[in-house]
Design a protein around this motif. Sequence first.
Motif, PDB file in Angstrom:
ATOM      1  N   LYS A 205      -9.323   0.470   0.289  1.00  0.00           N
ATOM      2  CA  LYS A 205      -9.698  -0.506  -0.750  1.00  0.00           C
ATOM      3  C   LYS A 205      -8.643  -1.587  -0.783  1.00  0.00           C
TER       4      LYS A 205
ATOM      5  N   TYR B 117      -8.544  -4.419  -6.477  1.00  0.00           N
ATOM      6  CA  TYR B 117      -8.961  -3.735  -7.699  1.00  0.00           C
ATOM      7  C   TYR B 117      -9.062  -4.764  -8.813  1.00  0.00           C
TER       8      TYR B 117
ATOM      9  N   ILE C 290      -4.156  -5.326  -2.585  1.00  0.00           N
ATOM     10  CA  ILE C 290      -3.368  -4.357  -1.817  1.00  0.00           C
ATOM     11  C   ILE C 290      -2.962  -4.988  -0.490  1.00  0.00           C
TER      12      ILE C 290
ATOM     13  N   ALA D 154      -6.243   5.280  -9.410  1.00  0.00           N
ATOM     14  CA  ALA D 154      -5.121   4.562  -8.817  1.00  0.00           C
ATOM     15  C   ALA D 154      -4.115   4.058  -9.840  1.00  0.00           C
TER      16      ALA D 154
ATOM     17  N   THR E 114       1.203   2.466 -10.838  1.00  0.00           N
ATOM     18  CA  THR E 114       0.363   3.176  -9.872  1.00  0.00           C
ATOM     19  C   THR E 114       0.346   4.657 -10.211  1.00  0.00           C
TER      20      THR E 114
ATOM     21  N   LYS F  82      -2.446   7.400  -4.602  1.00  0.00           N
ATOM     22  CA  LYS F  82      -2.037   6.752  -3.364  1.00  0.00           C
ATOM     23  C   LYS F  82      -2.934   5.550  -3.085  1.00  0.00           C
ATOM     24  N   LEU F  83      -2.301   4.437  -2.755  1.00  0.00           N
ATOM     25  CA  LEU F  83      -3.028   3.232  -2.380  1.00  0.00           C
ATOM     26  C   LEU F  83      -3.106   3.167  -0.864  1.00  0.00           C
ATOM     27  N   ASP F  84      -4.265   2.731  -0.385  1.00  0.00           N
ATOM     28  CA  ASP F  84      -4.479   2.634   1.070  1.00  0.00           C
ATOM     29  C   ASP F  84      -5.262   1.368   1.342  1.00  0.00           C
TER      30      ASP F  84
ATOM     31  N   GLU G 117       0.798  -1.216   0.000  1.00  0.00           N
ATOM     32  CA  GLU G 117       0.000   0.000   0.000  1.00  0.00           C
ATOM     33  C   GLU G 117       0.840   1.279   0.000  1.00  0.00           C
TER      34      GLU G 117
END
Length: 804
Positions: free
Chosen positions: A313, A316, A340, A292, A304, A307-309, A253
């Motif tokens: 989530k 995907y 993630i 994303a 990417t 920002k991935l969190d 993440e």
Amino acid sequence: MLFSWRGGPGARRLLLLLQLLTAWKAGSGQVHYSVSEEAKHGTFVGRMAQDLGLELAELVPRLFRVASKGRGDLLEVNLQNGILFVNSRIDREELCGRSLECSIHLEVIVDRPLQVFHVEVEVKDINDNPPVFPESKKRIIIAESRPPETRFPLDGAYDADIGVNSALTYRINPNDYFALDTQNNREQTSSLSLVLRKSLDREEIQEHSLLLTANDGGKPELTGTVQLLITVLDVNDNAPEFDQFVYKVRVLENVFNGTLVIKLNATDPDDGTNGDIIYSFRRPVSPAVLYAFIINPNSGEIRTKGKLDFEEKKLYEISVEAIDKGNIPMAGHCTILVEILDINDNAPEVTITSLSLPVREDAQVGTVIALISVSDSDSGANGQVTCSVTPNVPFKLVSTFKNYYTLVLDSALDRESMSAYALVVTARDGGSSSLSATASVSVEVADVNDNAPAFLQPEYTVFVKENNPPGCHIFTVSARDADAQENARVSYSLVERRVGERALSSYVSVHAESGKVYALQPLDHEELELLQFQVSARDAGVPPLGSNVTLQVFVLDENDNAPALLPPGAGGGGGAVSQVVARSVGAGHVVTKVRAVDRDSGYNAWLSYELQPAAGGARSPFRVGLYTGEISTTRALDEADMQRQSLLVLVKDHGEPALTATATVLLSLVESGQAPKASSRTSAGAAETALVDVNVYLIIAICAVSSLLVLTLLLCTALRCSAPPTEGACGPGKPTLVCSSAVESWSYSQQRRQRVCSGEGPPKTDLMAFSPSLPPCLSSAEGTGEREADLEHLKEVSSYLQLS
């Protein structure tokens, strides 16, 4: 030819111009040479001086020189033999390009008289340039559907040479599919073309590689080549295909923007545009995917974008299609599942509260300086935090409760060694990818009055001339305190004591802030030779600390006391002295003696006696000893001498300026029978006794001075050897000789160390030695007169050594 001209200045200038033009025309000429390009340095071109009709001996006197239009360093003339030779590299193509004619034009100028010659050097071409194609590889794309006999134009080669050296012929390596067609005119390279002889089949051969060679007509022959890469295009009859229908990918993440997630690779067996693939997200695309991720349409890379969190989530789903570029595009599809992964992406937080600053340097070990709390929003091992503080400092952290610490004093402080500490508290969690956070604490150490003021030396020696003006500055004491602020604010005061019958404060005072020492009244060398006292330095701390320094103030003598004549009862002839002298005494007979004393010391107390000339200019039969004051006869007395003689003796010291006193001596000349015998015997005995005493004193003084000189030399040598080169004659901790500003231009010329008692001790005892060969205060004439004296001078030299 002679001309007679009476015109004005303008006409004369016109005549001179005509003469120069005539001389130039008379000497003009043209010589032709030739030289091959790329000739080596020193290559012979021609005998220029000989061909121009010039004598070799005239080249230098007539200022022979060569000028060239353009580059003038290609050719040079040897002034010794008049030969034109190649000086630097000649490139015909650089000079003239592809021009058929190429020459270097030289202008030869000589003076006295002025002559101008024109020399033309033709540069001949050599075959030094091979044919060059515009590119080393030529790519040609031919569809497999093209019919035979189709022509494909080719770019010919370029040769920088001219003539036969640039005549080009072409050939191609043998093959079944292509042939080369060229025109008979070798100059028309644009007519070169490639002819298809046989139909192409992409499934059999996808690419043909041919080598096209160009040869020029030079000797030796030079060649150039170009590789022909012929690609056969296919018809779009295949759709792109992915390796898998579903791809699964895991991504942390906390990856940075632009991190590669997956690189898709769809294949198409077709060629050319039929096999070129464009990747894209299949519509409709969800906003979360567009936020994303991003896909490269050419490479198929998915990276990417936002920002991935993991908390927002966790998965995907991305649908992708690959489309080729054929006339009738074909497409392939796949799905990517991006999972993630949660990581330790939250650093600890450090909070510092309840600071107790500054910290006194005498604080006890264990004193609490600050309270520290830490926190981490992660869970499990990622949320377990440990704290540490900067190493090698007198502080430490003590854990009091979960995630709570106290910063305490671990060892004693010393502000003079370190006045402040920059501490860094580090909090680190227990995650596999450990994260940390820091907080800075500046701990200032408060000063405690634990250092007394310190002087650079324990004792100072100061020299001050007597009769100084009241309130004059004689010295400045300075003490330093290692503490700070009030604890370092130093004040000075005298350590009061009695000097004789008076208080020390009646002689000197010290300024409390600056440390300047002042003399409150004029000092008298005759009353007080040495004033020794102490100055105290005390800081403003609570409680205050202090230290003392000793000052030895030597009062230097000035010539402020005139000679004083001793009264007759004291063994001298003070005032008016009467004496009876028998006329029968011979030359050198001591008649009487004038005695005087001076309260000063040194040169200022060194007295000399002079007999003033008698009134009327008559020469007296008496003289006075320069330093003894003894009045003696210069010759035998006779009847012509006056019965009563009045002598005026001037007594003078050697100070600057000199002070004087006068004594009158009255002498009565009587016959030998009338002179008192007892008196005569007494005078003679006194003279003999005085001479014996003088000799004894002289021997004792010489021995004492010699011993003092040897001891002084030994002491000076030892001090110079033991002292550092930069500290002079006095080492650390030794008394220092200081000349105060009140002395003005006076300087202490000899470095001596004297042990002198304080002002409370007995009176002074000075020993002064003067050179008998050259008294310091005598003129050269007086010194010469004294050196010529015989026995009388021996008696007088004892006064050079005075013990007072």
